[in-house]
Write a protein that holds these residues in place. Structure first.
Motif, PDB file in Angstrom:
ATOM      1  N   GLU A   1      70.638  56.947  11.605  1.00  0.00           N
ATOM      2  CA  GLU A   1      71.614  57.266  12.082  1.00  0.00           C
ATOM      3  C   GLU A   1      71.543  56.533  13.100  1.00  0.00           C
ATOM      4  OE1 GLU A   1      71.241  60.968  16.004  1.00  0.00           O
ATOM      5  OE2 GLU A   1      69.490  59.810  15.200  1.00  0.00           O
TER       6      GLU A   1
ATOM      7  N   ARG B   1      64.203  61.600  19.325  1.00  0.00           N
ATOM      8  CA  ARG B   1      63.981  60.920  17.898  1.00  0.00           C
ATOM      9  C   ARG B   1      62.654  60.331  17.350  1.00  0.00           C
ATOM     10  NH1 ARG B   1      68.032  61.662  20.160  1.00  0.00           N
ATOM     11  NH2 ARG B   1      70.129  61.123  18.706  1.00  0.00           N
ATOM     12  N   SER B   2      62.552  61.485  16.104  1.00  0.00           N
ATOM     13  CA  SER B   2      61.266  61.502  16.337  1.00  0.00           C
ATOM     14  C   SER B   2      60.532  60.255  15.727  1.00  0.00           C
ATOM     15  CB  SER B   2      61.555  63.074  14.455  1.00  0.00           C
ATOM     16  OG  SER B   2      62.338  63.888  14.604  1.00  0.00           O
TER      17      SER B   2
ATOM     18  N   HIS C   1      61.689  67.349   7.538  1.00  0.00           N
ATOM     19  CA  HIS C   1      63.046  67.821   7.627  1.00  0.00           C
ATOM     20  C   HIS C   1      63.445  68.399   8.831  1.00  0.00           C
ATOM     21  CE1 HIS C   1      64.774  65.319   4.615  1.00  0.00           C
ATOM     22  NE2 HIS C   1      63.299  66.096   3.561  1.00  0.00           N
ATOM     23  N   SER C   2      62.553  68.195   9.881  1.00  0.00           N
ATOM     24  CA  SER C   2      62.412  69.253  10.942  1.00  0.00           C
ATOM     25  C   SER C   2      63.683  69.265  11.939  1.00  0.00           C
ATOM     26  CB  SER C   2      61.348  69.480  12.280  1.00  0.00           C
ATOM     27  OG  SER C   2      60.898  69.925  13.115  1.00  0.00           O
ATOM     28  N   PRO C   3      64.123  70.153  12.531  1.00  0.00           N
ATOM     29  CA  PRO C   3      65.222  69.947  13.268  1.00  0.00           C
ATOM     30  C   PRO C   3      64.684  69.739  14.547  1.00  0.00           C
ATOM     31  CG  PRO C   3      64.818  72.238  13.300  1.00  0.00           C
ATOM     32  CD  PRO C   3      63.753  71.575  11.913  1.00  0.00           C
ATOM     33  N   VAL C   4      64.131  69.619  14.757  1.00  0.00           N
ATOM     34  CA  VAL C   4      62.635  69.400  16.382  1.00  0.00           C
ATOM     35  C   VAL C   4      62.655  68.601  16.795  1.00  0.00           C
ATOM     36  CG1 VAL C   4      61.454  70.238  17.964  1.00  0.00           C
ATOM     37  CG2 VAL C   4      62.674  71.613  16.780  1.00  0.00           C
ATOM     38  N   PRO C   5      62.448  67.464  17.091  1.00  0.00           N
ATOM     39  CA  PRO C   5      61.930  66.671  17.597  1.00  0.00           C
ATOM     40  C   PRO C   5      60.774  66.322  17.522  1.00  0.00           C
ATOM     41  CG  PRO C   5      64.243  66.186  19.111  1.00  0.00           C
ATOM     42  CD  PRO C   5      63.785  67.974  18.629  1.00  0.00           C
TER      43      PRO C   5
ATOM     44  N   THR D   1      64.889  54.826  12.808  1.00  0.00           N
ATOM     45  CA  THR D   1      65.909  55.126  11.823  1.00  0.00           C
ATOM     46  C   THR D   1      67.201  54.455  11.254  1.00  0.00           C
ATOM     47  OG1 THR D   1      67.043  57.717  11.775  1.00  0.00           O
ATOM     48  CG2 THR D   1      67.178  55.837  13.856  1.00  0.00           C
TER      49      THR D   1
ATOM     50  N   ASN E   1      68.157  60.539   9.189  1.00  0.00           N
ATOM     51  CA  ASN E   1      68.814  61.767  10.120  1.00  0.00           C
ATOM     52  C   ASN E   1      68.287  62.238  11.476  1.00  0.00           C
ATOM     53  OD1 ASN E   1      71.231  63.466   8.992  1.00  0.00           O
ATOM     54  ND2 ASN E   1      68.982  64.353   7.372  1.00  0.00           N
TER      55      ASN E   1
ATOM     56  N   SER F   1      59.000  68.191  23.411  1.00  0.00           N
ATOM     57  CA  SER F   1      58.801  68.952  22.029  1.00  0.00           C
ATOM     58  C   SER F   1      57.394  68.580  20.994  1.00  0.00           C
ATOM     59  CB  SER F   1      60.100  68.123  21.328  1.00  0.00           C
ATOM     60  OG  SER F   1      60.813  68.604  20.199  1.00  0.00           O
TER      61      SER F   1
ATOM     62  N   ALA G   1      65.145  61.671   5.730  1.00  0.00           N
ATOM     63  CA  ALA G   1      65.036  61.868   7.086  1.00  0.00           C
ATOM     64  C   ALA G   1      65.421  60.761   7.698  1.00  0.00           C
ATOM     65  CB  ALA G   1      63.152  62.191   7.084  1.00  0.00           C
TER      66      ALA G   1
END
Length: 313
Positions: free
Chosen positions: A149, A55-56, A100-104, A147, A132, A85, A129
């Motif tokens: 999420e 997770r970011s 908002h990057s889809p990559v962690p 997060t 997400n 990543s 974000a």
């Protein structure tokens, strides 16, 4: 005290630079001590669990030295795993859309003060974000926003047993830092005291054992990874890419464990971080096998055998 000296004749403002030995380790010493000073151990463990499931993380701090050293320290604390990543120690505020990057990712952001850090946390892009997969570490206020999420917060907020011993190390480290220079310039000039190094090393051992625990017997044995996949070629095949890791085989024996821990390890098992870890374990195993079968390995084995034969009882 021994020093490491560098001659710099090409620079007009300095002819010679001297740094005390051993050379200071910015991430493992300075970065970890700052993280430990700013964040409660339960927060630090929660961040590491978030990273295990890729997770970011956005780290907010008041200057570039603090932020970049803490982001590097987090990556180092992932051992025995390696972050697979995106890693950006510093992110310009003008690039805040990056959240908002889809990559962690692991990245840091420098702000002027607590008011500006609150402004970043409440920015509409960051708020979106947070739903997400993004979590925020605020080094200024010493808080962590986990997060939103679904299913993540209840799993991450569990307080493991390691929190107690880490809290004791944190108290000791704070006492030691109060009696020594705390600036980054002082750290580069003289490093950290022996007592601080011992304390930080103890913290790293606790965290390393905690992280390795989630790998089960893959982390505790050199060949444990073989139980959770299929050899596509043969065990003696020289191509180390002939092994397919199946996360479901790793997850199945874990079902008897606590539900929250199982959930975290199940998500981690499907992450690129963990798949790369299994591959690294296999490469290490193959390297040792090759060494044992090679001339050096055979020589060492014969030497030990002869000494064993000549032993006296």
């Amino acid at each position: 005290m021994p020093t490491f000296d560098i001659n710099l004749p090409a620079f007009n403002w300095v002819d010679r630079m001297s740094i005390h030995l051993p050379l200071p380790q910015v991430a493992r010493h300075w970065g970890l001590s700052v993280l430990f000073e700013r964040l409660r151990p339960s927060f630090l463990l929660a961040i590491l669990r978030l990273l295990l499931i890729e997770r970011s993380i956005l780290i907010i701090g008041e200057n570039s030295i603090v932020v970049s050293s803490c982001t590097c320290a987090l990556v180092d604390l992932l051992r025995p795993y390696k972050w697979a990543s995106t890693f950006m120690p510093l992110l310009p505020e003008s690039m805040l859309d990056f959240v908002h990057s889809p990559v962690p990712f692991i990245t840091g952001l420098v702000v002027k003060d607590k008011a500006n850090s609150n402004r970043v946390e409440n920015d509409h892009r960051v708020v979106e974000a947070l739903s997400n997969g993004l979590s925020i570490v605020n080094l200024i206020s010493g808080t962590v926003l986990i997060t939103n999420e679904p299913g993540i917060k209840s799993m991450i907020q569990k307080c493991p047993a390691e929190t107690t011993i880490l809290s004791m190390y944190r108290t000791r480290l704070k006492t030691l830092r109060d009696s020594s220079p705390g600036s980054f310039a002082a750290f580069i000039d003289s490093g950290v005291s022996t007592k601080e190094v011992v304390t930080l090393s103890a913290v790293q051992r606790v965290l390393f054992d905690y992280m390795k625990f989630f790998a089960g017997d893959i982390g505790s044995t050199i060949d444990g990874w073989q139980r959770y996949g299929i050899h596509l070629g043969g065990e003696d095949d020289s191509d180390i890419g002939d092994f397919a890791f199946y996360p479901s085989l790793f997850v199945r024996p874990l079902r008897e464990k606590m539900e929250s821990q199982l959930h975290l390890q199940q998500m981690m098992a499907y992450s690129q971080l963990f798949i790369e870890y299994v591959s690294e374990k296999r490469r290490t195993w193959k390297s040792r096998q090759d060494m044992a079968r090679g001339e050096i390995g055979q020589f060492i084995a014969r030497w030990i055998f002869e000494r064993w034969r000549q032993r006296k009882f």
